[in-house]
Design a protein around this motif. Sequence first.
Motif, PDB file in Angstrom:
ATOM      1  N   MET A   1     -55.836   5.241  24.876  1.00 32.59           N
ATOM      2  CA  MET A   1     -55.731   3.875  24.364  1.00 32.59           C
ATOM      3  C   MET A   1     -54.270   3.538  24.088  1.00 32.59           C
ATOM      4  SD  MET A   1     -57.636   2.139  21.054  1.00 32.59           S
ATOM      5  CE  MET A   1     -59.260   2.484  21.719  1.00 32.59           C
ATOM      6  N   ASN A   2     -53.898   2.299  24.332  1.00 33.27           N
ATOM      7  CA  ASN A   2     -52.530   1.845  24.109  1.00 33.27           C
ATOM      8  C   ASN A   2     -52.118   2.073  22.648  1.00 33.27           C
ATOM      9  OD1 ASN A   2     -50.425  -0.191  23.346  1.00 33.27           O
ATOM     10  ND2 ASN A   2     -50.501  -0.547  25.549  1.00 33.27           N
ATOM     11  N   PRO A   3     -50.921   2.670  22.395  1.00 30.90           N
ATOM     12  CA  PRO A   3     -50.492   2.930  21.009  1.00 30.90           C
ATOM     13  C   PRO A   3     -50.442   1.669  20.146  1.00 30.90           C
ATOM     14  CG  PRO A   3     -49.109   4.121  22.562  1.00 30.90           C
ATOM     15  CD  PRO A   3     -49.968   3.211  23.380  1.00 30.90           C
ATOM     16  N   THR A   4     -50.029   0.550  20.751  1.00 31.60           N
ATOM     17  CA  THR A   4     -49.974  -0.692  19.976  1.00 31.60           C
ATOM     18  C   THR A   4     -51.369  -1.140  19.561  1.00 31.60           C
ATOM     19  OG1 THR A   4     -47.979  -1.371  21.172  1.00 31.60           O
ATOM     20  CG2 THR A   4     -49.186  -3.077  19.980  1.00 31.60           C
ATOM     21  N   THR A   5     -52.339  -0.972  20.473  1.00 29.61           N
ATOM     22  CA  THR A   5     -53.720  -1.324  20.151  1.00 29.61           C
ATOM     23  C   THR A   5     -54.243  -0.462  19.012  1.00 29.61           C
ATOM     24  OG1 THR A   5     -54.115  -1.949  22.454  1.00 29.61           O
ATOM     25  CG2 THR A   5     -56.054  -1.560  21.074  1.00 29.61           C
ATOM     26  N   VAL A   6     -53.891   0.831  19.054  1.00 25.11           N
ATOM     27  CA  VAL A   6     -54.299   1.741  17.979  1.00 25.11           C
ATOM     28  C   VAL A   6     -53.695   1.282  16.647  1.00 25.11           C
ATOM     29  CG1 VAL A   6     -54.106   4.098  17.102  1.00 25.11           C
ATOM     30  CG2 VAL A   6     -54.573   3.702  19.524  1.00 25.11           C
ATOM     31  N   ALA A   7     -52.423   0.875  16.667  1.00 29.49           N
ATOM     32  CA  ALA A   7     -51.752   0.420  15.447  1.00 29.49           C
ATOM     33  C   ALA A   7     -52.399  -0.851  14.911  1.00 29.49           C
ATOM     34  CB  ALA A   7     -50.269   0.192  15.727  1.00 29.49           C
ATOM     35  N   ILE A   8     -52.767  -1.761  15.825  1.00 25.25           N
ATOM     36  CA  ILE A   8     -53.402  -3.009  15.401  1.00 25.25           C
ATOM     37  C   ILE A   8     -54.757  -2.727  14.758  1.00 25.25           C
ATOM     38  CG2 ILE A   8     -54.437  -5.152  16.247  1.00 25.25           C
ATOM     39  CD1 ILE A   8     -52.201  -5.232  18.355  1.00 25.25           C
ATOM     40  N   ARG A   9     -55.523  -1.835  15.377  1.00 27.53           N
ATOM     41  CA  ARG A   9     -56.824  -1.480  14.806  1.00 27.53           C
ATOM     42  C   ARG A   9     -56.655  -0.795  13.452  1.00 27.53           C
ATOM     43  NH1 ARG A   9     -60.631   1.444  19.094  1.00 27.53           N
ATOM     44  NH2 ARG A   9     -61.948   1.389  17.227  1.00 27.53           N
ATOM     45  N   ALA A  10     -55.643   0.061  13.353  1.00 31.13           N
ATOM     46  CA  ALA A  10     -55.379   0.733  12.076  1.00 31.13           C
ATOM     47  C   ALA A  10     -54.988  -0.282  11.006  1.00 31.13           C
ATOM     48  CB  ALA A  10     -54.272   1.771  12.248  1.00 31.13           C
ATOM     49  N   GLY A  11     -54.200  -1.305  11.405  1.00 36.87           N
ATOM     50  CA  GLY A  11     -53.822  -2.352  10.463  1.00 36.87           C
ATOM     51  C   GLY A  11     -55.030  -3.135   9.976  1.00 36.87           C
ATOM     52  N   GLY A  12     -55.937  -3.458  10.895  1.00 37.77           N
ATOM     53  CA  GLY A  12     -57.151  -4.162  10.494  1.00 37.77           C
ATOM     54  C   GLY A  12     -57.994  -3.335   9.540  1.00 37.77           C
ATOM     55  N   THR A  13     -58.109  -2.036   9.814  1.00 43.18           N
ATOM     56  CA  THR A  13     -58.856  -1.143   8.926  1.00 43.18           C
ATOM     57  C   THR A  13     -58.200  -1.076   7.557  1.00 43.18           C
ATOM     58  OG1 THR A  13     -59.573   0.198  10.814  1.00 43.18           O
ATOM     59  CG2 THR A  13     -59.720   1.203   8.627  1.00 43.18           C
ATOM     60  N   ARG A  14     -56.866  -1.003   7.546  1.00 45.48           N
ATOM     61  CA  ARG A  14     -56.134  -0.954   6.276  1.00 45.48           C
ATOM     62  C   ARG A  14     -56.378  -2.215   5.459  1.00 45.48           C
ATOM     63  NH1 ARG A  14     -50.435   1.456   5.290  1.00 45.48           N
ATOM     64  NH2 ARG A  14     -50.074   0.883   3.129  1.00 45.48           N
ATOM     65  N   ALA A  15     -56.349  -3.372   6.121  1.00 49.83           N
ATOM     66  CA  ALA A  15     -56.586  -4.639   5.420  1.00 49.83           C
ATOM     67  C   ALA A  15     -57.973  -4.656   4.797  1.00 49.83           C
ATOM     68  CB  ALA A  15     -56.413  -5.810   6.388  1.00 49.83           C
ATOM     69  N   TRP A  16     -58.979  -4.208   5.544  1.00 54.16           N
ATOM     70  CA  TRP A  16     -60.342  -4.184   5.023  1.00 54.16           C
ATOM     71  C   TRP A  16     -60.459  -3.243   3.833  1.00 54.16           C
ATOM     72  CZ3 TRP A  16     -64.639  -6.435   4.246  1.00 54.16           C
ATOM     73  CH2 TRP A  16     -65.789  -5.723   3.926  1.00 54.16           C
ATOM     74  N   ILE A  17     -59.847  -2.066   3.917  1.00 54.32           N
ATOM     75  CA  ILE A  17     -59.909  -1.108   2.812  1.00 54.32           C
ATOM     76  C   ILE A  17     -59.264  -1.692   1.555  1.00 54.32           C
ATOM     77  CG2 ILE A  17     -59.044   1.113   1.987  1.00 54.32           C
ATOM     78  CD1 ILE A  17     -59.377   2.151   4.873  1.00 54.32           C
ATOM     79  N   GLU A  18     -58.109  -2.340   1.697  1.00 57.22           N
ATOM     80  CA  GLU A  18     -57.419  -2.909   0.538  1.00 57.22           C
ATOM     81  C   GLU A  18     -58.217  -4.055  -0.072  1.00 57.22           C
ATOM     82  OE1 GLU A  18     -53.317  -3.766   1.035  1.00 57.22           O
ATOM     83  OE2 GLU A  18     -52.827  -1.804   1.860  1.00 57.22           O
ATOM     84  N   LEU A  19     -58.858  -4.865   0.775  1.00 57.16           N
ATOM     85  CA  LEU A  19     -59.701  -5.937   0.252  1.00 57.16           C
ATOM     86  C   LEU A  19     -60.892  -5.367  -0.509  1.00 57.16           C
ATOM     87  CD1 LEU A  19     -59.780  -8.562   3.149  1.00 57.16           C
ATOM     88  CD2 LEU A  19     -58.850  -8.878   0.858  1.00 57.16           C
ATOM     89  N   ARG A  20     -61.492  -4.327   0.034  1.00 56.19           N
ATOM     90  CA  ARG A  20     -62.641  -3.701  -0.628  1.00 56.19           C
ATOM     91  C   ARG A  20     -62.228  -3.086  -1.953  1.00 56.19           C
ATOM     92  NH1 ARG A  20     -65.400   0.685   2.967  1.00 56.19           N
ATOM     93  NH2 ARG A  20     -63.504   1.807   2.319  1.00 56.19           N
ATOM     94  N   GLN A  21     -61.046  -2.467  -1.989  1.00 62.60           N
ATOM     95  CA  GLN A  21     -60.565  -1.858  -3.224  1.00 62.60           C
ATOM     96  C   GLN A  21     -60.319  -2.891  -4.312  1.00 62.60           C
ATOM     97  OE1 GLN A  21     -57.138   0.301  -1.813  1.00 62.60           O
ATOM     98  NE2 GLN A  21     -58.284   2.214  -1.547  1.00 62.60           N
ATOM     99  N   ALA A  22     -59.974  -4.127  -3.914  1.00 59.05           N
ATOM    100  CA  ALA A  22     -59.727  -5.186  -4.894  1.00 59.05           C
ATOM    101  C   ALA A  22     -60.980  -5.499  -5.710  1.00 59.05           C
ATOM    102  CB  ALA A  22     -59.237  -6.451  -4.191  1.00 59.05           C
ATOM    103  N   PHE A  23     -62.158  -5.200  -5.152  1.00 60.06           N
ATOM    104  CA  PHE A  23     -63.408  -5.483  -5.850  1.00 60.06           C
ATOM    105  C   PHE A  23     -63.961  -4.267  -6.585  1.00 60.06           C
ATOM    106  CE2 PHE A  23     -63.262  -8.940  -2.820  1.00 60.06           C
ATOM    107  CZ  PHE A  23     -63.781 -10.009  -3.539  1.00 60.06           C
ATOM    108  N   THR A  24     -63.247  -3.152  -6.528  1.00 58.46           N
ATOM    109  CA  THR A  24     -63.751  -1.931  -7.152  1.00 58.46           C
ATOM    110  C   THR A  24     -62.872  -1.446  -8.295  1.00 58.46           C
ATOM    111  OG1 THR A  24     -62.606  -0.580  -5.488  1.00 58.46           O
ATOM    112  CG2 THR A  24     -64.894  -1.183  -5.029  1.00 58.46           C
ATOM    113  N   SER A  25     -61.909  -2.263  -8.714  1.00 60.06           N
ATOM    114  CA  SER A  25     -61.052  -1.884  -9.840  1.00 60.06           C
ATOM    115  C   SER A  25     -60.834  -3.084 -10.743  1.00 60.06           C
ATOM    116  CB  SER A  25     -59.696  -1.363  -9.343  1.00 60.06           C
ATOM    117  OG  SER A  25     -58.924  -2.414  -8.784  1.00 60.06           O
ATOM    118  N   THR A  26     -60.658  -2.799 -12.018  1.00 60.05           N
ATOM    119  CA  THR A  26     -60.424  -3.878 -12.986  1.00 60.05           C
ATOM    120  C   THR A  26     -59.148  -4.637 -12.653  1.00 60.05           C
ATOM    121  OG1 THR A  26     -61.533  -2.603 -14.714  1.00 60.05           O
ATOM    122  CG2 THR A  26     -60.132  -4.425 -15.422  1.00 60.05           C
TER     123      THR A  26
END
Length: 283
Positions: free
Chosen positions: A1-26
């Motif tokens: 897979m293209n390295p840039t595509t991998v980075a973009i997918r990783a960025g999307g995953t990171r964004a989702w994780i950070e959004l989810r974490q915003a709802f799990t902490s005071t």
Amino acid sequence: MNPTTVAIRAGGTRAWIELRQAFTSTQGLLNLFLFPILILIALFFMRHGSFHETGLKLGTLALPGVLGSVLAFNGLYWMTEYLVLDREDGTLLRAKAIPNGMVGYLIGKLGASAGQVLIQVAFLLVVGGLIVGGLSVDGVGGWLTLAWVVTLGLLAVLPLGAILGSIIEGARGTFFLTMPLMALIGISGIYYPITVLPGWVQALAQVFPMYWLGLGMRSALLPADTVVVEIGQSWRHLETVAVLGVWALIGLLVAPMVLRRMARGESGSTVASRREKALQRAY
């Protein structure tokens, strides 16, 4: 897979994780909902006030402008703060060490910032609309206007936040950034129609995205006859697209250059120096 595509997918995953974490902490929940709740309290006390002889409710007039200010202020400020703090604790240096890591990092931060802002806007729109009443999205056209204003607004402010985050040093710098941002919001007709302000203040406000985001949101959410309180009694959609588009273009052209220059200067010694300064401020 293209390295840039991998980075973009990783960025999307990171964004989702950070959004989810915003709802799990005071802390995350406070960051998301404290400011909107304070705005809703202000709108509650404004709901019966009216604008001069027009009979238009102040709360109804203010809510769309408030939504525009949340897009502008929080979109810019959060992106700035992310970069400043991640430079200080070494997160950005670690991202730089990974192939295409900066691409994934920036996509993640852009996505997380945009997602948190959109959550706030949706919360304010639903709850604020119930409090003040009088909002009127005129069919498909109104929803389309709302969509392009929000999209173009985020494109205008998020790159600016990345630029400022690459320039500002330390958390103290982001604190001082709030003062000029609040001043711009204060003159942008957010809580009161801009037409009551002096002409030179109106001209200054129209240089920046805050006013145009507020105007665009009002054009999407308010009844057509409320246009009488606007400059020239017009929603000025073409001007809104032009100003926000220019800011977006400037940001998208300048941000990559500034970010690349900032990334080249990151090293273990610079991170250690920032940590030492932070500890000195703490003590």
